[in-house]
Scaffold this motif. Structure first.
Motif, PDB file in Angstrom:
ATOM      1  N   ALA A 317       0.818  -1.216   0.000  1.00 45.54           N
ATOM      2  CA  ALA A 317       0.000   0.000   0.000  1.00 45.54           C
ATOM      3  C   ALA A 317       0.852   1.266   0.000  1.00 45.54           C
ATOM      4  O   ALA A 317       0.643   2.178  -0.808  1.00 45.54           O
ATOM      5  CB  ALA A 317      -0.946  -0.013   1.198  1.00 45.54           C
ATOM      6  N   LEU A 318       1.834   1.333   0.892  1.00 41.73           N
ATOM      7  CA  LEU A 318       2.652   2.542   0.991  1.00 41.73           C
ATOM      8  C   LEU A 318       3.627   2.648  -0.182  1.00 41.73           C
ATOM      9  O   LEU A 318       3.880   3.750  -0.692  1.00 41.73           O
ATOM     10  CB  LEU A 318       3.397   2.547   2.326  1.00 41.73           C
ATOM     11  CG  LEU A 318       2.491   2.579   3.574  1.00 41.73           C
ATOM     12  CD1 LEU A 318       3.332   2.536   4.848  1.00 41.73           C
ATOM     13  CD2 LEU A 318       1.586   3.808   3.560  1.00 41.73           C
ATOM     14  N   GLY A 319       4.161   1.508  -0.612  1.00 36.88           N
ATOM     15  CA  GLY A 319       5.088   1.531  -1.739  1.00 36.88           C
ATOM     16  C   GLY A 319       4.422   2.009  -3.019  1.00 36.88           C
ATOM     17  O   GLY A 319       4.965   2.858  -3.744  1.00 36.88           O
ATOM     18  N   MET A 320       3.222   1.500  -3.309  1.00 35.42           N
ATOM     19  CA  MET A 320       2.529   1.914  -4.522  1.00 35.42           C
ATOM     20  C   MET A 320       2.028   3.352  -4.419  1.00 35.42           C
ATOM     21  O   MET A 320       1.960   4.065  -5.432  1.00 35.42           O
ATOM     22  CB  MET A 320       1.358   0.980  -4.803  1.00 35.42           C
ATOM     23  CG  MET A 320       1.756  -0.330  -5.465  1.00 35.42           C
ATOM     24  SD  MET A 320       2.718  -0.135  -6.995  1.00 35.42           S
ATOM     25  CE  MET A 320       1.585   0.829  -7.991  1.00 35.42           C
ATOM     26  N   ALA A 321       1.687   3.798  -3.221  1.00 38.39           N
ATOM     27  CA  ALA A 321       1.271   5.197  -3.053  1.00 38.39           C
ATOM     28  C   ALA A 321       2.422   6.146  -3.402  1.00 38.39           C
ATOM     29  O   ALA A 321       2.226   7.180  -4.048  1.00 38.39           O
ATOM     30  CB  ALA A 321       0.786   5.437  -1.628  1.00 38.39           C
ATOM     31  N   VAL A 322       3.632   5.781  -2.986  1.00 34.01           N
ATOM     32  CA  VAL A 322       4.806   6.615  -3.267  1.00 34.01           C
ATOM     33  C   VAL A 322       5.180   6.565  -4.749  1.00 34.01           C
ATOM     34  O   VAL A 322       5.558   7.578  -5.349  1.00 34.01           O
ATOM     35  CB  VAL A 322       6.000   6.158  -2.395  1.00 34.01           C
ATOM     36  CG1 VAL A 322       7.293   6.837  -2.849  1.00 34.01           C
ATOM     37  CG2 VAL A 322       5.727   6.462  -0.929  1.00 34.01           C
ATOM     38  N   LEU A 323       5.050   5.385  -5.362  1.00 34.57           N
ATOM     39  CA  LEU A 323       5.520   5.198  -6.741  1.00 34.57           C
ATOM     40  C   LEU A 323       4.464   5.484  -7.809  1.00 34.57           C
ATOM     41  O   LEU A 323       4.769   5.436  -9.006  1.00 34.57           O
ATOM     42  CB  LEU A 323       6.013   3.760  -6.916  1.00 34.57           C
ATOM     43  CG  LEU A 323       7.301   3.395  -6.172  1.00 34.57           C
ATOM     44  CD1 LEU A 323       7.588   1.912  -6.334  1.00 34.57           C
ATOM     45  CD2 LEU A 323       8.461   4.218  -6.692  1.00 34.57           C
ATOM     46  N   ALA A 324       3.233   5.782  -7.405  1.00 33.50           N
ATOM     47  CA  ALA A 324       2.144   5.901  -8.376  1.00 33.50           C
ATOM     48  C   ALA A 324       2.443   6.905  -9.479  1.00 33.50           C
ATOM     49  O   ALA A 324       2.316   6.595 -10.679  1.00 33.50           O
ATOM     50  CB  ALA A 324       0.844   6.274  -7.650  1.00 33.50           C
ATOM     51  N   TYR A 325       2.831   8.115  -9.120  1.00 36.86           N
ATOM     52  CA  TYR A 325       3.092   9.140 -10.134  1.00 36.86           C
ATOM     53  C   TYR A 325       4.354   8.850 -10.952  1.00 36.86           C
ATOM     54  O   TYR A 325       4.346   8.999 -12.184  1.00 36.86           O
ATOM     55  CB  TYR A 325       3.157  10.521  -9.490  1.00 36.86           C
ATOM     56  CG  TYR A 325       1.795  11.120  -9.249  1.00 36.86           C
ATOM     57  CD1 TYR A 325       0.984  11.520 -10.314  1.00 36.86           C
ATOM     58  CD2 TYR A 325       1.308  11.277  -7.956  1.00 36.86           C
ATOM     59  CE1 TYR A 325      -0.275  12.058 -10.093  1.00 36.86           C
ATOM     60  CE2 TYR A 325       0.045  11.817  -7.723  1.00 36.86           C
ATOM     61  CZ  TYR A 325      -0.737  12.209  -8.789  1.00 36.86           C
ATOM     62  OH  TYR A 325      -1.988  12.732  -8.578  1.00 36.86           O
ATOM     63  N   PRO A 326       5.472   8.443 -10.321  1.00 39.60           N
ATOM     64  CA  PRO A 326       6.642   8.094 -11.134  1.00 39.60           C
ATOM     65  C   PRO A 326       6.368   6.967 -12.142  1.00 39.60           C
ATOM     66  O   PRO A 326       6.833   7.029 -13.280  1.00 39.60           O
ATOM     67  CB  PRO A 326       7.684   7.665 -10.096  1.00 39.60           C
ATOM     68  CG  PRO A 326       7.294   8.398  -8.859  1.00 39.60           C
ATOM     69  CD  PRO A 326       5.805   8.453  -8.877  1.00 39.60           C
ATOM     70  N   THR A 406      -4.780   8.850 -10.828  1.00 39.02           N
ATOM     71  CA  THR A 406      -3.660   8.429  -9.983  1.00 39.02           C
ATOM     72  C   THR A 406      -3.847   8.919  -8.549  1.00 39.02           C
ATOM     73  O   THR A 406      -3.578   8.181  -7.593  1.00 39.02           O
ATOM     74  CB  THR A 406      -2.338   8.957 -10.562  1.00 39.02           C
ATOM     75  OG1 THR A 406      -2.210   8.501 -11.915  1.00 39.02           O
ATOM     76  CG2 THR A 406      -1.156   8.465  -9.757  1.00 39.02           C
ATOM     77  N   GLY A 407      -4.321  10.148  -8.380  1.00 39.66           N
ATOM     78  CA  GLY A 407      -4.597  10.652  -7.037  1.00 39.66           C
ATOM     79  C   GLY A 407      -5.673   9.854  -6.327  1.00 39.66           C
ATOM     80  O   GLY A 407      -5.585   9.572  -5.121  1.00 39.66           O
ATOM     81  N   TYR A 408      -6.690   9.472  -7.072  1.00 40.21           N
ATOM     82  CA  TYR A 408      -7.768   8.616  -6.550  1.00 40.21           C
ATOM     83  C   TYR A 408      -7.210   7.266  -6.103  1.00 40.21           C
ATOM     84  O   TYR A 408      -7.547   6.751  -5.019  1.00 40.21           O
ATOM     85  CB  TYR A 408      -8.804   8.483  -7.654  1.00 40.21           C
ATOM     86  CG  TYR A 408      -9.753   7.321  -7.603  1.00 40.21           C
ATOM     87  CD1 TYR A 408     -10.816   7.294  -6.696  1.00 40.21           C
ATOM     88  CD2 TYR A 408      -9.631   6.265  -8.510  1.00 40.21           C
ATOM     89  CE1 TYR A 408     -11.714   6.229  -6.684  1.00 40.21           C
ATOM     90  CE2 TYR A 408     -10.519   5.207  -8.508  1.00 40.21           C
ATOM     91  CZ  TYR A 408     -11.559   5.192  -7.598  1.00 40.21           C
ATOM     92  OH  TYR A 408     -12.446   4.151  -7.592  1.00 40.21           O
ATOM     93  N   ASN A 409      -6.329   6.681  -6.894  1.00 42.62           N
ATOM     94  CA  ASN A 409      -5.712   5.404  -6.545  1.00 42.62           C
ATOM     95  C   ASN A 409      -4.882   5.528  -5.270  1.00 42.62           C
ATOM     96  O   ASN A 409      -4.941   4.674  -4.378  1.00 42.62           O
ATOM     97  CB  ASN A 409      -4.836   4.929  -7.707  1.00 42.62           C
ATOM     98  CG  ASN A 409      -4.383   3.492  -7.559  1.00 42.62           C
ATOM     99  OD1 ASN A 409      -4.799   2.782  -6.660  1.00 42.62           O
ATOM    100  ND2 ASN A 409      -3.524   3.057  -8.461  1.00 42.62           N
ATOM    101  N   ILE A 410      -4.108   6.600  -5.162  1.00 46.58           N
ATOM    102  CA  ILE A 410      -3.280   6.815  -3.971  1.00 46.58           C
ATOM    103  C   ILE A 410      -4.146   6.928  -2.720  1.00 46.58           C
ATOM    104  O   ILE A 410      -3.824   6.354  -1.663  1.00 46.58           O
ATOM    105  CB  ILE A 410      -2.407   8.074  -4.146  1.00 46.58           C
ATOM    106  CG1 ILE A 410      -1.335   7.836  -5.206  1.00 46.58           C
ATOM    107  CG2 ILE A 410      -1.757   8.483  -2.824  1.00 46.58           C
ATOM    108  CD1 ILE A 410      -0.543   9.071  -5.570  1.00 46.58           C
ATOM    109  N   ALA A 411      -5.249   7.660  -2.812  1.00 55.51           N
ATOM    110  CA  ALA A 411      -6.138   7.818  -1.657  1.00 55.51           C
ATOM    111  C   ALA A 411      -6.663   6.467  -1.183  1.00 55.51           C
ATOM    112  O   ALA A 411      -6.705   6.185   0.029  1.00 55.51           O
ATOM    113  CB  ALA A 411      -7.291   8.747  -2.018  1.00 55.51           C
ATOM    114  N   LEU A 412      -7.048   5.606  -2.116  1.00 56.69           N
ATOM    115  CA  LEU A 412      -7.547   4.278  -1.745  1.00 56.69           C
ATOM    116  C   LEU A 412      -6.443   3.422  -1.130  1.00 56.69           C
ATOM    117  O   LEU A 412      -6.686   2.642  -0.192  1.00 56.69           O
ATOM    118  CB  LEU A 412      -8.134   3.581  -2.972  1.00 56.69           C
ATOM    119  CG  LEU A 412      -9.401   4.203  -3.565  1.00 56.69           C
ATOM    120  CD1 LEU A 412      -9.827   3.440  -4.815  1.00 56.69           C
ATOM    121  CD2 LEU A 412     -10.533   4.215  -2.540  1.00 56.69           C
ATOM    122  N   LEU A 413      -5.227   3.532  -1.636  1.00 54.94           N
ATOM    123  CA  LEU A 413      -4.102   2.788  -1.064  1.00 54.94           C
ATOM    124  C   LEU A 413      -3.824   3.210   0.376  1.00 54.94           C
ATOM    125  O   LEU A 413      -3.545   2.369   1.246  1.00 54.94           O
ATOM    126  CB  LEU A 413      -2.852   2.996  -1.918  1.00 54.94           C
ATOM    127  CG  LEU A 413      -2.843   2.300  -3.279  1.00 54.94           C
ATOM    128  CD1 LEU A 413      -1.719   2.843  -4.156  1.00 54.94           C
ATOM    129  CD2 LEU A 413      -2.694   0.784  -3.118  1.00 54.94           C
TER     130      LEU A 413
END
Length: 432
Positions: A317-326, A406-413
């Motif tokens: 969850a935290l790893g994908m939240a950090v890497l989502a935009y890159p 991508t922001g929506y995905n991060i919020a769910l993560l």
């Protein structure tokens, strides 16, 4: 019907049969859904008005989402059946319905020959598949979790996503092979039918294999202790009593299913239909990413058996939240190898969660409501979040608003990470 006696410990032969029987059926579920996503750009204009290419694709992806909407109904119907009559029976019926839906799509008439009736047939077939597959995953993952050795449950239940990814891999290879042999024109004319017909025929084979499965000791013990005819509303009452666990399933699943669908279905579909990258090259890049994903799953499952479920879930969850935009920037760089690298990295992190989600969900519920309690909230989350992902991502990207997705995905993560931090550690919890 073969059954196991109460107190019986499942033999190695029974466990091997469980892995094969659940694996093939589960692979077909994922195969069906992935075939639809991959081949949507090729058959969209066969079921909808071909005058507007983007509209036809969006309509096809909308039906993809509608099929997901049937999953909660299927999860309840088949979950209740599994909790009252046995996991094996539910698995037999779910694979039968799923195969029928696949054959219906593969043999359906086109928009050019019957007009809107073709769209209706596609819709009905997807509704049937959605209901069947809504019951397939919770029934099979509950069955496998109950038959697995408790100290190795994480590794064993990783087979759910290993088989699922194999189904996706077969669908992707089939798509790449057909594109290479016959080209886009042939795929749009008739080649899209091939994978759906194959899926229906393989379902018949899976049905034959599942007939040889034994029922789980946990289910037999529960019904021996409480009688062969549980109270009519026991499943509904059990779900209400375990509503906090159901909420945890939804909280964990939302970010996971959006991430998974975004990188395995929506990303290659967008690259082929909007970015116009070479379809064969895109599908082969996904093959590489899926092979690495499959190899990582049992390793991640074994890690959770040693260290606990929580570290795996937080890394994802935290790893994908950090890497989502890159990763988004990498995937949109315009080269197939960059898209493939982004998919591979995303799937490696996703493997940390996918490998143990079936174990975690089974460990949250008691035996008499385990399939329904797992299946219904999971299906609701997948329908609301995962089923809408390809449509939402494609629509936003077509309006140059991919960053919002991508922001929506991060919020769910991040919601999922919070659920994991506030929930119990369930590693090796007894399921009886």
């Amino acid at each position: 019907m073969p059954v196991t006696e109460p107190g019986h410990r499942h033999s190695g032969r029974e466990q091997r049969r469980a892995l094969i029987g659940t694996g093939i059926g589960n692979a077909l579920e994922w195969y069906d859904w992935h075939v639809y996503g991959i081949f949507a750009p090729f058959f969209a204009q066969q079921f909808f008005n071909p005058d507007n290419e983007l509209s036809a694709l969006l309509s096809t992806l909308a039906i993809f989402a509608v099929g997901f909407a049937m999953r909660p109904i299927g999860a309840f119907v088949f979950g209740r059946l599994a909790d009252r009559k046995g996991r094996r029976l539910a698995m037999l019926l779910s694979i039968s319905m799923g195969s029928a839906g696949s054959l219906a799509i593969g043999l359906a008439p086109t928009y050019a020959s019957v007009g809107a009736v073709a769209s209706l047939i596609l819709l009905l077939a997807r509704l049937i598949q959605g209901m069947a597959h809504g019951g397939e995953l919770p029934s099979s993952q509950t069955y496998l979790a109950e038959i697995a050795p408790p100290e190795r449950r994480g590794r064993w239940t990783s087979a759910i996503y290993v088989s699922g990814a194999c189904g996706m891999l077969i669908a992707t290879l089939l798509g790449a092979g057909l594109a290479t042999l016959y080209g886009t024109e042939a795929l749009e004319a008739w080649g899209w039918r091939v994978p759906f017909v194959i899926g229906g025929l393989l379902g018949i084979y899976a049905l034959f294999l599942r007939r040889k499965l034994t029922e789980t000791h946990a289910f037999n013990k529960e019904h021996t202790s409480h009688g062969a005819a549980p109270q009519r509303l026991s499943v509904l009452r059990g779900m209400w009593q375990n509503r906090a666990a159901a909420g945890r399933v939804i909280g964990v699943t939302a970010g996971f299913t959006v991430t998974y669908q975004a990188w395995t279905t929506a990303a290659p579909t967008y690259a082929i239909s909007v970015t116009k990258l070479d379809s064969t090259a895109v599908l082969l890049a996904e093959v590489v990413a899926l092979l690495i994903f499959i190899a990582a799953l049992p390793l991640c499952g074994s890690l959770s058996d040693r260290l606990g479920r929580r570290p795996n879930m937080l890394i994802f969850a935290l790893g994908m939240a950090v890497l989502a935009y890159p990763l988004l920037l990498l995937a949109r760089a315009g080269q197939v190898w960059q898209l493939g690298l982004a998919m591979t990295i995303a799937l490696l992190f996703t493997a940390m969660c996918a490998s143990i989600a079936p174990a975690i969900f089974a460990e949250l519920f008691p035996t008499h409501v385990r399939t329904t309690g797992t299946g219904v909230p999971y299906a609701i989350a997948v329908a609301l979040f995962g089923g809408t992902t390809p449509y939402l991502q494609t629509w936003l990207a077509s309006h140059h608003a991919q960053n919002y997705f991508t922001g929506y995905n991060i919020a769910l993560l991040l919601v999922g990470a919070l659920v994991v931090l506030t929930g119990p550690e369930t590693r090796a919890k007894p399921l009886e």
